[in-house]
Design an enzyme around this catalytic site. Sequence first.
Site, mmCIF file in Angstrom:
data_model
loop_
_atom_site.group_PDB
_atom_site.id
_atom_site.type_symbol
_atom_site.label_atom_id
_atom_site.label_comp_id
_atom_site.label_asym_id
_atom_site.label_seq_id
_atom_site.Cartn_x
_atom_site.Cartn_y
_atom_site.Cartn_z
ATOM 1 N N LYS A 191 30.508 16.751 33.395
ATOM 2 C CA LYS A 191 31.989 16.512 34.054
ATOM 3 C C LYS A 191 32.415 17.812 34.569
ATOM 4 O O LYS A 191 32.224 18.850 33.772
ATOM 5 C CB LYS A 191 32.899 15.856 32.982
ATOM 6 C CG LYS A 191 34.356 15.907 33.391
ATOM 7 C CD LYS A 191 35.250 15.803 32.259
ATOM 8 C CE LYS A 191 36.616 16.349 32.482
ATOM 9 N NZ LYS A 191 37.663 16.300 31.398
ATOM 10 N N LYS A 226 36.950 23.314 32.860
ATOM 11 C CA LYS A 226 36.816 24.788 32.907
ATOM 12 C C LYS A 226 36.211 24.959 31.463
ATOM 13 O O LYS A 226 35.329 25.887 31.180
ATOM 14 C CB LYS A 226 38.284 25.101 32.475
ATOM 15 C CG LYS A 226 39.123 25.157 33.759
ATOM 16 C CD LYS A 226 40.451 24.832 33.440
ATOM 17 C CE LYS A 226 41.386 23.788 34.551
ATOM 18 N NZ LYS A 226 42.439 23.355 34.435
ATOM 19 N N LYS A 246 35.919 17.572 20.892
ATOM 20 C CA LYS A 246 36.421 19.016 20.579
ATOM 21 C C LYS A 246 36.365 19.128 19.120
ATOM 22 O O LYS A 246 36.708 20.273 18.707
ATOM 23 C CB LYS A 246 37.563 19.553 21.158
ATOM 24 C CG LYS A 246 37.454 19.524 22.907
ATOM 25 C CD LYS A 246 38.993 19.975 23.390
ATOM 26 C CE LYS A 246 38.855 19.604 24.926
ATOM 27 N NZ LYS A 246 40.196 19.439 25.522
HETATM 28 P P1 TYM Z 1 43.809 18.799 33.194
HETATM 29 O O1 TYM Z 1 44.486 19.979 33.301
HETATM 30 O O2 TYM Z 1 42.644 18.830 32.236
HETATM 31 O O3 TYM Z 1 43.402 17.947 34.293
HETATM 32 C C1 TYM Z 1 44.164 17.890 35.424
HETATM 33 C C2 TYM Z 1 43.817 16.462 36.368
HETATM 34 O O4 TYM Z 1 42.440 16.843 36.766
HETATM 35 C C3 TYM Z 1 41.836 15.849 36.733
HETATM 36 N N1 TYM Z 1 40.395 16.139 36.498
HETATM 37 C C4 TYM Z 1 39.251 15.685 37.087
HETATM 38 N N2 TYM Z 1 39.142 14.567 38.073
HETATM 39 C C5 TYM Z 1 38.231 14.276 38.628
HETATM 40 N N3 TYM Z 1 36.887 15.013 38.294
HETATM 41 C C6 TYM Z 1 36.865 15.982 37.418
HETATM 42 N N4 TYM Z 1 35.747 16.645 36.800
HETATM 43 C C7 TYM Z 1 38.130 16.250 36.771
HETATM 44 N N5 TYM Z 1 38.700 17.369 35.707
HETATM 45 C C8 TYM Z 1 40.011 17.279 35.821
HETATM 46 C C9 TYM Z 1 42.169 15.079 35.299
HETATM 47 O O5 TYM Z 1 42.052 13.741 35.233
HETATM 48 C C10 TYM Z 1 43.626 15.495 35.573
HETATM 49 O O6 TYM Z 1 44.394 14.236 36.052
HETATM 50 N N6 TYM Z 1 46.232 15.915 30.029
HETATM 51 C C11 TYM Z 1 46.453 16.213 31.330
HETATM 52 C C12 TYM Z 1 47.499 17.130 31.826
HETATM 53 C C13 TYM Z 1 48.857 16.318 31.582
HETATM 54 C C14 TYM Z 1 49.399 15.378 32.256
HETATM 55 C C15 TYM Z 1 50.436 14.860 31.724
HETATM 56 C C16 TYM Z 1 48.853 14.525 33.437
HETATM 57 C C17 TYM Z 1 49.863 16.832 30.763
HETATM 58 N N7 TYM Z 1 50.792 15.956 30.567
HETATM 59 C C18 TYM Z 1 51.290 13.846 32.057
HETATM 60 C C19 TYM Z 1 49.422 13.242 33.621
HETATM 61 C C20 TYM Z 1 50.651 13.042 33.174
HETATM 62 C C21 TYM Z 1 45.094 17.268 31.632
HETATM 63 O O7 TYM Z 1 44.198 17.235 30.728
HETATM 64 O O8 TYM Z 1 44.721 17.758 32.673
#
Ligand code: TYM
Length: 342
Positions: free
Chosen positions: A192, A195, A113
């Site tokens: 991938k 959003k 990013k």
């Molecule tokens: P976020 O909101 O981007 O994504 C949430 C979860 O969804 C999974 N994910 C996917 N899995 C498979 N295929 C995809 N295309 C896909 N896109 C998203 C992500 O791997 C994630 O598990 N940083 C985290 C949020 C967070 C978090 C934490 C997670 C904040 N603090 C502490 C675990 C522990 C995130 O970007 O989520």
Amino acid sequence: MRRVLTGIQSSGKPHLGNLLGAILPAIELADSQTEPAYLFIADLHALTTLRDPAQLKANTYAVAATWLAMGLDPHRHVFFRQSDVPEVCELAWYLSCLTPYPMLANAHSFKEKSHNLAEVSAGLFTYPVLMAADILIYRANLIPVGKDQKQHLEITRDIASAFNRTYGELFELPEPIFREEVMILPGIDGRKMSKSYGNTLDPLGDPQELYKRIKRIVTDSKPVEAPKDPDSCTIFKLYAVVAPPPAVEDMRQRYLSGGYGYGAAKEALFEAIEAKFASRRESYQRWMADPEALEAILQAGAEKARTEAQKTLSEVRSAVGVRPPLLRLRKRTPKSLSQRLK
Ligand code: TYM
């Protein structure tokens, strides 16, 4: 103690990748443990990309309603909004003082990013530190996430080790739990599902819109009669994670033998998503119609989460040499103060 924890950003409504890569596996893992899990909505993380307060609030409810519609039991687990526990920001500061700059500068998600550095905020840069604080403040050790979060979990482990080396053993190193078959789910353009790429499928939204988006999935231009490679096709990859195994095997054979077109595969994918998610969609809509109930659940969860966070934070404060905060500011007249200073 095995404590499960995971979070979903409220940067938008959760998509199929979030549901299958994180929410469903997290609920399954959480329900298999005796200890309550910590499941939360990462609204502070969403601020790294979202600057519209009304949208942030609406997304937060959409993420909450999604968790509940997918079967999360808020009485059994601790379900809350990240920003309702401000202690996590204080811990993030202590951790950031132990985090080497190159570790954050080399994180894939940051590099992706950060082409235009002038537009990159410090929040985006330190995103993984806040994530480490999310995990460590609740002493969680099992973290179900999608494969795209692998490096963030490695950073969390490195930061926890740095803390333990510097101040004494306080944190257990958390383990990521990936669901192999989901790994990284592709979006309708084959990249991938995310959003930020605008290539998502929303199984809890309007079914007509879902159908239209499935019809837009990008494929090669092989004619109906030609044999096709299931493993390089986005339609098949998505079908493989939503349909029952015998139906998946059947579609694989049809691809390999030819005479089966992408149009038919798209129809089958839509039906499979509907079969899996239609009843969840109704539940999602009921929750969305009752924001007060959502708010009450989140606040009850935050109370429990805060108690746990305060315990960890007070140990961290004493480890790093910072005194506990003055809860009440005592009023002192200048005279009594000057007497004390004598
Ligand atoms: P976020 O909101 O981007 O994504 C949430 C979860 O969804 C999974 N994910 C996917 N899995 C498979 N295929 C995809 N295309 C896909 N896109 C998203 C992500 O791997 C994630 O598990 N940083 C985290 C949020 C967070 C978090 C934490 C997670 C904040 N603090 C502490 C675990 C522990 C995130 O970007 O989520």
